[in-house]
Write a protein that holds these residues in place. Structure first.
Motif, mmCIF file in Angstrom:
data_model
loop_
_atom_site.group_PDB
_atom_site.id
_atom_site.type_symbol
_atom_site.label_atom_id
_atom_site.label_comp_id
_atom_site.label_asym_id
_atom_site.label_seq_id
_atom_site.Cartn_x
_atom_site.Cartn_y
_atom_site.Cartn_z
ATOM 1 N N GLU A 331 0.815 -1.228 0.000
ATOM 2 C CA GLU A 331 0.000 0.000 0.000
ATOM 3 C C GLU A 331 0.842 1.268 0.000
ATOM 4 O O GLU A 331 0.312 2.375 0.024
ATOM 5 N N LEU A 332 2.159 1.130 0.009
ATOM 6 C CA LEU A 332 3.011 2.323 0.066
ATOM 7 C C LEU A 332 2.828 3.168 -1.191
ATOM 8 O O LEU A 332 2.618 2.633 -2.282
ATOM 9 N N PRO A 333 2.911 4.505 -1.068
ATOM 10 C CA PRO A 333 2.744 5.362 -2.241
ATOM 11 C C PRO A 333 3.750 5.011 -3.335
ATOM 12 O O PRO A 333 4.923 4.763 -3.040
ATOM 13 N N PRO A 334 3.296 5.015 -4.588
ATOM 14 C CA PRO A 334 4.184 4.633 -5.706
ATOM 15 C C PRO A 334 5.474 5.451 -5.762
ATOM 16 O O PRO A 334 6.525 4.897 -6.097
ATOM 17 N N ASP A 335 5.423 6.734 -5.425
ATOM 18 C CA ASP A 335 6.665 7.514 -5.537
ATOM 19 C C ASP A 335 7.671 7.108 -4.456
ATOM 20 O O ASP A 335 8.879 7.185 -4.671
ATOM 21 N N LEU A 336 7.175 6.633 -3.318
ATOM 22 C CA LEU A 336 8.086 6.126 -2.297
ATOM 23 C C LEU A 336 8.779 4.857 -2.810
ATOM 24 O O LEU A 336 9.984 4.669 -2.645
ATOM 25 N N VAL A 337 7.996 4.012 -3.450
ATOM 26 C CA VAL A 337 8.566 2.764 -3.973
ATOM 27 C C VAL A 337 9.613 3.071 -5.046
ATOM 28 O O VAL A 337 10.693 2.471 -5.076
ATOM 29 N N THR A 338 9.317 4.016 -5.911
ATOM 30 C CA THR A 338 10.265 4.403 -6.966
ATOM 31 C C THR A 338 11.567 4.924 -6.361
ATOM 32 O O THR A 338 12.665 4.616 -6.840
ATOM 33 N N ASN A 339 11.413 5.701 -5.315
ATOM 34 C CA ASN A 339 12.549 6.248 -4.588
ATOM 35 C C ASN A 339 13.430 5.126 -4.010
ATOM 36 O O ASN A 339 14.658 5.116 -4.178
ATOM 37 N N VAL A 340 12.795 4.144 -3.380
ATOM 38 C CA VAL A 340 13.556 3.023 -2.806
ATOM 39 C C VAL A 340 14.200 2.199 -3.934
ATOM 40 O O VAL A 340 15.332 1.724 -3.812
ATOM 41 N N ARG A 361 8.232 -4.040 -6.907
ATOM 42 C CA ARG A 361 6.828 -3.993 -7.315
ATOM 43 C C ARG A 361 5.925 -4.441 -6.172
ATOM 44 O O ARG A 361 6.306 -5.309 -5.394
ATOM 45 N N PRO A 362 4.712 -3.874 -6.103
ATOM 46 C CA PRO A 362 3.769 -4.381 -5.093
ATOM 47 C C PRO A 362 3.300 -5.791 -5.457
ATOM 48 O O PRO A 362 3.267 -6.167 -6.631
ATOM 49 N N ALA A 363 2.948 -6.541 -4.428
ATOM 50 C CA ALA A 363 2.451 -7.902 -4.629
ATOM 51 C C ALA A 363 1.125 -7.870 -5.379
ATOM 52 O O ALA A 363 0.438 -6.849 -5.405
ATOM 53 N N GLN A 364 0.791 -8.989 -5.998
ATOM 54 C CA GLN A 364 -0.405 -9.030 -6.830
ATOM 55 C C GLN A 364 -1.534 -9.828 -6.167
ATOM 56 O O GLN A 364 -2.686 -9.644 -6.475
ATOM 57 N N LEU A 365 -1.173 -10.697 -5.261
ATOM 58 C CA LEU A 365 -2.184 -11.609 -4.715
ATOM 59 C C LEU A 365 -2.804 -11.092 -3.420
ATOM 60 O O LEU A 365 -3.666 -11.752 -2.836
ATOM 61 N N GLY A 366 -2.342 -9.919 -2.986
ATOM 62 C CA GLY A 366 -2.934 -9.283 -1.808
ATOM 63 C C GLY A 366 -2.962 -10.212 -0.615
ATOM 64 O O GLY A 366 -2.020 -10.955 -0.357
#
Lengths: 386, 386
Positions: A331-340, A361-366
């Motif tokens: 659930e982390l904001p996409p720009d935070l993920v891009t930054n990491v 990438r975020p998980a797909q199966l939740g």
């Protein structure tokens, strides 16, 4: 066939390989199956005929794809013909499902966990009751597997410690096995999440994966060379207890500065300025607001920093092509993920040196990752038995 | 035989399994070999006869061990019949050896490296010259392998970065292969050290091992479930660049607080109050004096602390049964090692939870670990080809 092999083992080996292929990738024509497994037409025909006879697959003719020649026969797994019981024991809820050949959930039940519901005895009773109810529907699982947020000995399904369930030395595999009359495998929730995302989620087809999941704790699962990293005992992947900040916050494990104390659910609540017992839903709502408000850096800059330190370490240690963020981390904001992600590429020796770049990438199966992973664990044994 | 298997592959598979058994564990009677490989007497006889005919093994009768019955035939590998060329490129010296079937060094040469000697072109020339001289002795290696202190792409032997040799993107596998007219595999020195200690050193028979080696840098190799952890690309185990002390000393990799900056050769010199360019010999002399003077805690307490933090992290991540200390770390005072071992057991969640306790031991193969590991890497391909 690790050591010596006998000709009489070849047929069983090939039958397992075919079952695995159909379970993981779904229907295929005889021609495709023969090519993928490196077997000739007559061998595939004999194997498929055997599976059809046993009721495990159906065959139907499909039109050829514009080329000349006879239509090929499409071989499809019959989901109900072979199924397993999968159980996910999480802090907040217990889920029981029957998963069919091919990996689809045929039927499932879950219960929000109240105080006492996650005690081992209560879990065994609940699972046995649900399994009994499901079997009235005619489903007869061949094996079972359980996902537990703890340190598990793979060989016999003993849970050494599952702190958030308050379990210590619980032989849940043996206890459930006795109650169900089925062989029961047990796995760590993050290991099983990794397995599921690798077989059926965002990490499908990727050889080297690190799966990270933050809920109450922070867990990790590793796929390396296409296979789960398990060691001889199954005790791997306690990434949450990597000490990254010596002298930092005290972790329940007794160390100071474990990664979990900086990136787990409580740390995220702290970073968001919410009470440490804020509900999951409230955290998620807040994270989405931040993502929309483009306010990530100011609000979560330090959180991202600590997430990045740990990810860089894991990239240096394990050289994944893909890091999958599961649980709350999805659930982390996409720009935070891009930054990491940029940091993992630029700051890790391995990330820089490798020609390929690590992706995050975020998980797909939740919320179903660990449950589906448990099903895969159970299917491994069913399929190996041919 | 990962996917489909054909009966005609079985014989080759079994021949490889027998070669591997003889190479790794040495001579065995036909009866033992049959039992260990799970094959029947007639199959073993046919396989051994084939190897004898090819000149790879000898057989001689041995007296039965007090029991009745015919004497069994002892099958022994013939070292000269099958050999590989192993090369270890280290910062201080370059070693070239021919290693025979069974793992023994048949002949070796090493040269202390002067400035320029470790440039890729110089290494290729030196190895080709030594290999030429050795082949005059009648030895004809079937494959070659090189150990390099750097990040290696296993598939084609490209060295992405070997900072202490000042190599960057060097296709050493291809270059040496062209010069030698042999297939050349390339591995990271610590990975190969781990492989050698697992096959022939202190970690023999142990399923889950972490091998740590400090020289100029700090490297690590991992054995998990009895097999080397390599990932799809071979980029694993940069343990020296695990960030453990954010904001700490600047590492050449660009990060601050890498483990290497606290436990590498320079850090050890600092801890001992020696100049940072003190010779290896001087460091070792000082370490031995400390061990005898029972002065470890006072002199190396903080060093041990940082060694411990990293080891706890690795135990949590990888759950080894055994941590092997190689290179300069093999020289640490025994009470320091005991201290780190206790910490690994008490402070790691996995160490406490696992019924077995993690052990920490010095390496057994000393300066030859990476060289012998390179030989094992080359033998893997020779043996797989049957």
């Amino acid at each position: 066939m690790a050591l010596g092999a006998r000709p009489d083992g070849v047929r069983r080996h090939n039958r397992s390989a075919l079952l695995r292929r159909l379970h993981t990738l779904g229907p295929g024509s005889r021609t495709e199956l023969a090519a993928e497994l490196g077997l000739n037409r007559s061998t595939i025909k004999a194997l498929v005929d055997g599976l059809t006879e046993a009721g495990l697959v159906t065959e139907r003719a499909v039109a050829p794809d514009g080329t000349a020649g006879r239509p090929s026969l499409l071989v499809s797994p019959r989901p109900e013909s072979l199924c397993v019981l999968a159980v996910d024991v999480a802090v907040e809820r217990i889920t029981v499902a029957v998963v069919g050949f091919g990996g689809r959930i045929l039927v499932g039940r879950h219960r929000r966990a109240q105080r006492g519901d996650t005690e081992p005895g209560a879990v065994v009773d609940l699972v046995a009751a649900v399994a009994g109810a499901l079997s009235l529907g005619g489903l007869r699982p061949a094996e079972a597997a359980v996902s537990v947020p703890g340190i598990v000995r793979g060989a016999d399904g003993l849970v050494h410690e599952a702190p958030n369930l308050r379990w210590s030395e619980v032989p849940i595999g043996a206890r459930l096995g006795a109650a169900l009359g089925l062989p029961v495998a047990v796995g760590n929730d993050a290991d099983l999440g990794a397995l599921a995302e690798h077989r059926r989620g965002v990490a499908r087809g990727v050889g080297d994966v690190v799966y990270l999941s933050a809920d109450v704790g922070v867990g990790g699962g590793v796929i390396t060379g296409g296979l789960p990293l398990r060691g001889s005992t199954g005790h791997v992947g306690e990434v949450g207890h990597m000490v990254l900040r010596p002298g930092g916050r005290l972790c329940y494990c007794g160390c100071r500065g474990c990664w979990e104390t900086e990136v787990g659910e409580q740390a995220l609540a702290r970073a968001l300025g919410l009470p440490s017992d804020a509900s999951r839903r409230r955290l998620v709502t807040e994270l989405r607001a931040i993502a929309e408000g483009e306010d990530t850096d100011r609000r979560l800059g330090e959180y991202a920093n600590w997430l990045g330190v740990g990810v860089v370490n894991l990239v240096n240690l394990l050289a994944p092509e893909l890091v999958v963020l599961g649980g709350l981390l999805a659930e982390l904001p996409p720009d935070l993920v891009t930054n990491v992600e940029s940091r993992a590429r630029d700051r890790s020796l391995v990330g820089r040196a490798a020609a390929r770049s690590v992706r995050i990438r975020p998980a797909q199966l939740g919320g179903q990752a660990s449950l589906l992973g448990a099903a895969e664990l159970a299917f491994e044994r069913v399929i190996a038995a041919g």
